[in-house]
Design an enzyme around this catalytic site. Structure first.
Site, PDB file in Angstrom:
ATOM      1  N   MET A  14       0.839  -1.213   0.000  1.00 16.04           N
ATOM      2  CA  MET A  14       0.000   0.000   0.000  1.00 16.04           C
ATOM      3  C   MET A  14       0.865   1.251   0.000  1.00 16.04           C
ATOM      4  O   MET A  14       0.545   2.250  -0.655  1.00 16.04           O
ATOM      5  CB  MET A  14      -0.896  -0.005   1.245  1.00 16.04           C
ATOM      6  CG  MET A  14      -2.108  -0.867   1.136  1.00 16.04           C
ATOM      7  SD  MET A  14      -3.275  -0.247  -0.074  1.00 16.04           S
ATOM      8  CE  MET A  14      -4.041   1.078   0.855  1.00 16.04           C
ATOM      9  N   HIS A 154      -8.340 -12.733   1.281  1.00 16.14           N
ATOM     10  CA  HIS A 154      -7.179 -11.859   1.062  1.00 16.14           C
ATOM     11  C   HIS A 154      -5.958 -12.667   0.652  1.00 16.14           C
ATOM     12  O   HIS A 154      -5.890 -13.871   0.872  1.00 16.14           O
ATOM     13  CB  HIS A 154      -6.854 -11.084   2.341  1.00 16.14           C
ATOM     14  CG  HIS A 154      -7.760  -9.920   2.581  1.00 16.14           C
ATOM     15  ND1 HIS A 154      -8.987 -10.046   3.186  1.00 16.14           N
ATOM     16  CD2 HIS A 154      -7.629  -8.600   2.287  1.00 16.14           C
ATOM     17  CE1 HIS A 154      -9.568  -8.861   3.261  1.00 16.14           C
ATOM     18  NE2 HIS A 154      -8.764  -7.966   2.715  1.00 16.14           N
ATOM     19  N   LYS A 158      -1.215 -11.192   4.432  1.00 16.82           N
ATOM     20  CA  LYS A 158      -1.966 -10.377   5.390  1.00 16.82           C
ATOM     21  C   LYS A 158      -1.752 -10.896   6.814  1.00 16.82           C
ATOM     22  O   LYS A 158      -1.792 -12.099   7.058  1.00 16.82           O
ATOM     23  CB  LYS A 158      -3.453 -10.397   5.034  1.00 16.82           C
ATOM     24  CG  LYS A 158      -4.282  -9.498   5.913  1.00 16.82           C
ATOM     25  CD  LYS A 158      -5.610  -9.157   5.276  1.00 16.82           C
ATOM     26  CE  LYS A 158      -6.445  -8.267   6.178  1.00 16.82           C
ATOM     27  NZ  LYS A 158      -5.818  -6.978   6.481  1.00 16.82           N
TER      28      LYS A 158
HETATM   29  N1  LIG Z   1      -7.593   0.771   4.712  1.00 15.83           N
HETATM   30  C1  LIG Z   1      -7.419   0.192   3.525  1.00 15.83           C
HETATM   31  O1  LIG Z   1      -8.104   0.477   2.538  1.00 15.83           O
HETATM   32  C2  LIG Z   1      -6.329  -0.816   3.386  1.00 15.83           C
HETATM   33  C3  LIG Z   1      -5.618  -1.176   4.479  1.00 15.83           C
HETATM   34  N2  LIG Z   1      -4.613  -2.065   4.382  1.00 15.83           N
HETATM   35  C4  LIG Z   1      -3.838  -2.268   5.606  1.00 15.83           C
HETATM   36  O2  LIG Z   1      -2.640  -1.504   5.476  1.00 15.83           O
HETATM   37  C5  LIG Z   1      -1.588  -2.139   6.180  1.00 15.83           C
HETATM   38  C6  LIG Z   1      -0.408  -2.356   5.239  1.00 15.83           C
HETATM   39  O3  LIG Z   1      -0.781  -3.293   4.245  1.00 15.83           O
HETATM   40  P1  LIG Z   1       0.243  -3.744   3.122  1.00 15.83           P
HETATM   41  O4  LIG Z   1       0.833  -2.566   2.455  1.00 15.83           O
HETATM   42  O5  LIG Z   1      -0.449  -4.773   2.324  1.00 15.83           O
HETATM   43  O6  LIG Z   1       1.367  -4.463   4.022  1.00 15.83           O
HETATM   44  P2  LIG Z   1       2.921  -4.631   3.719  1.00 15.83           P
HETATM   45  O7  LIG Z   1       3.370  -5.776   4.571  1.00 15.83           O
HETATM   46  O8  LIG Z   1       3.176  -4.695   2.262  1.00 15.83           O
HETATM   47  O9  LIG Z   1       3.550  -3.284   4.261  1.00 15.83           O
HETATM   48  C7  LIG Z   1       3.709  -3.020   5.627  1.00 15.83           C
HETATM   49  C8  LIG Z   1       4.658  -1.860   5.821  1.00 15.83           C
HETATM   50  O10 LIG Z   1       4.849  -1.693   7.216  1.00 15.83           O
HETATM   51  C9  LIG Z   1       6.218  -1.573   7.495  1.00 15.83           C
HETATM   52  N3  LIG Z   1       6.498  -2.120   8.818  1.00 15.83           N
HETATM   53  C10 LIG Z   1       6.332  -3.397   9.240  1.00 15.83           C
HETATM   54  N4  LIG Z   1       6.746  -3.533  10.506  1.00 15.83           N
HETATM   55  C11 LIG Z   1       7.171  -2.307  10.882  1.00 15.83           C
HETATM   56  C12 LIG Z   1       7.731  -1.811  12.067  1.00 15.83           C
HETATM   57  N5  LIG Z   1       7.939  -2.598  13.136  1.00 15.83           N
HETATM   58  N6  LIG Z   1       8.055  -0.487  12.104  1.00 15.83           N
HETATM   59  C13 LIG Z   1       7.838   0.310  11.046  1.00 15.83           C
HETATM   60  N7  LIG Z   1       7.320  -0.110   9.872  1.00 15.83           N
HETATM   61  C14 LIG Z   1       7.001  -1.406   9.815  1.00 15.83           C
HETATM   62  C15 LIG Z   1       6.921  -2.401   6.422  1.00 15.83           C
HETATM   63  O11 LIG Z   1       8.270  -1.972   6.246  1.00 15.83           O
HETATM   64  C16 LIG Z   1       6.045  -2.086   5.213  1.00 15.83           C
HETATM   65  O12 LIG Z   1       6.477  -0.878   4.613  1.00 15.83           O
HETATM   66  C17 LIG Z   1      -2.191  -3.423   6.763  1.00 15.83           C
HETATM   67  O13 LIG Z   1      -2.603  -3.180   8.087  1.00 15.83           O
HETATM   68  C18 LIG Z   1      -3.412  -3.670   5.887  1.00 15.83           C
HETATM   69  O14 LIG Z   1      -4.405  -4.409   6.544  1.00 15.83           O
HETATM   70  C19 LIG Z   1      -4.273  -2.652   3.209  1.00 15.83           C
HETATM   71  C20 LIG Z   1      -4.979  -2.360   2.076  1.00 15.83           C
HETATM   72  C21 LIG Z   1      -6.083  -1.421   2.071  1.00 15.83           C
HETATM   73  O1  LIG Z   2      -4.400  -6.212   4.104  1.00 17.34           O
HETATM   74  C1  LIG Z   2      -5.066  -5.918   3.085  1.00 17.34           C
HETATM   75  O2  LIG Z   2      -4.696  -6.180   1.945  1.00 17.34           O
HETATM   76  C2  LIG Z   2      -6.341  -5.191   3.269  1.00 17.34           C
HETATM   77  N1  LIG Z   2      -6.667  -4.803   4.463  1.00 17.34           N
HETATM   78  C3  LIG Z   2      -7.815  -4.073   4.826  1.00 17.34           C
HETATM   79  C4  LIG Z   2      -8.672  -4.889   5.777  1.00 17.34           C
HETATM   80  O3  LIG Z   2      -8.111  -5.525   6.689  1.00 17.34           O
HETATM   81  O4  LIG Z   2      -9.889  -4.870   5.653  1.00 17.34           O
HETATM   82  C5  LIG Z   2      -8.557  -3.514   3.649  1.00 17.34           C
HETATM   83  C6  LIG Z   2      -8.576  -4.394   2.443  1.00 17.34           C
HETATM   84  O5  LIG Z   2      -9.417  -5.461   2.707  1.00 17.34           O
HETATM   85  C7  LIG Z   2      -7.162  -4.855   2.088  1.00 17.34           C
END
Ligand SMILES: NC(=O)C1=CN([C@@H]2O[C@H](COP(=O)(O)OP(=O)(O)OC[C@H]3O[C@@H](n4cnc5c(N)ncnc54)[C@H](O)[C@@H]3O)[C@@H](O)[C@H]2O)C=CC1
Ligand SMILES: O=C(O)C1=N[C@H](C(=O)O)C[C@H](O)C1
Length: 264
Positions: A14, A154, A158
């Site tokens: 993201m 997902h 995740k």
């Molecule tokens: N609200 C929304 O629409 C969405 C929310 N998400 C959420 O966003 C979050 C990130 O998702 P992704 O990008 O898929 O995950 P990802 O695993 O690709 O990225 C996670 C990021 O967090 C960083 N990170 C991990 N541990 C860390 C630490 N201890 N200190 C600092 N940085 C740290 C990593 O370096 C990485 O840049 C998740 O919680 C996911 O559920 C994901 C997609 C959509």
């Molecule tokens: O981790 C993801 O990828 C996503 N996380 C969010 C969630 O926990 O609902 C949003 C979306 O589903 C993608």
């Protein structure tokens, strides 16, 4: 007016998409990133990110104190995201948080802090407009159908289960559904977990598979009929319009909103 933005998690799935989105928006300016590696470097030094002379900090406190910003975007992991969000509010910076998995206690604490600081803060479990509609339509349907199962699917990278979206959907459904403990009163799991997680008598099932992005189906049933409400995010571009909207909107807010539906 230019909105100055600090983003945490720039190397994540993201985070990368969001850095590119911020970079392409003429009214947004990326002023710093927080990453658990690459402190002292610039965004241009990180593979996959645009060639920007923007500083990268490993220490969030140092970043918030050194860099003047209007909005902070967090796309990391639950514990870190909570800590960052609190710190941003304490430094007068408005958080827009996509990170899922915060506890109710953490959400309540952040809501109080935002209110007492008179600062906007948006925490949205899903920034895709279609997903928000899927949740709202499910809330509407729950008034007429008290039997419902939520199936979220997902990618297998995740960390949290059920997804933030599934939990939020269940919360919205709970507001309009008449309580019911679903299934047969004598039902038994012969393999533990077969009926999924339970909230308020309804069940949530989490599927994790490589190849998936983010998908959810809410299935309602009553004698002689079922109703399915389904949303698919096919890529992470689907979340960017919601983040853009939130960054603009949070500037005029004075408290925390949990869920994009509050600002649509
Ligand atoms: N609200 C929304 O629409 C969405 C929310 N998400 C959420 O966003 C979050 C990130 O998702 P992704 O990008 O898929 O995950 P990802 O695993 O690709 O990225 C996670 C990021 O967090 C960083 N990170 C991990 N541990 C860390 C630490 N201890 N200190 C600092 N940085 C740290 C990593 O370096 C990485 O840049 C998740 O919680 C996911 O559920 C994901 C997609 C959509
Ligand atoms: O981790 C993801 O990828 C996503 N996380 C969010 C969630 O926990 O609902 C949003 C979306 O589903 C993608």
């Amino acid at each position: 007016m230019t909105i100055n933005i600090i983003l945490a998690g720039p190397r994540g799935r993201m985070g990368q998409e969001a850095v590119n989105m911020v970079n392409q928006e003429s009214d947004f300016k990326l002023v710093a990133c927080i990453d658990r590696k690459n402190g002292g470097k610039e965004v241009k030094d990180i593979a996959g990110l645009p060639p920007l002379h923007v500083p990268v900090y490993e220490n969030a406190k140092e970043c918030f104190e050194a860099v003047k910003a209007d909005v902070f975007i967090d796309l990391t992991v639950p514990e870190v995201g909570y800590y960052h969000t609190k710190l941003a509010l304490e430094n007068n910076i408005r958080p827009v948080v996509g990170t899922t998995g915060f506890t109710d206690e953490q959400l309540n604490e952040l809501a109080e802090l935002a209110k007492s600081s008179n600062l906007g803060c948006i925490i949205a479990p899903n920034f895709a407009v279609g997903a928000v509609l899927m949740m709202k339509f499910s809330q509407m349907a729950a008034k007429y159908f008290s039997d419902v199962e939520i199936i979220e699917k997902h990618h297998d990278r995740k960390l949290d289960a059920p997804s933030g979206t599934a939990k939020k959907t269940a919360e919205l459904i709970r507001q309009s559904r008449e309580y019911k403990k679903q299934g047969h009163p004598d039902e038994e799991e012969t393999i533990r977990g077969a009926r999924g997680a339970e909230m308020d008598g309804m069940h949530i099932h989490s599927v994790r598979l490589p190849g998936l992005v983010a998908h959810q189906e809410v299935i309602f049933g009553s004698p002689g009929q079922t109703l399915s409400i389904k949303h698919d995010s096919l890529n992470r571009e689907s979340f960017m319009d919601g983040i853009k909207l939130s960054v603009n909107h949070v500037m005029d807010m004075k408290e925390l909103a949990y869920g994009l539906e509050n600002i649509l």
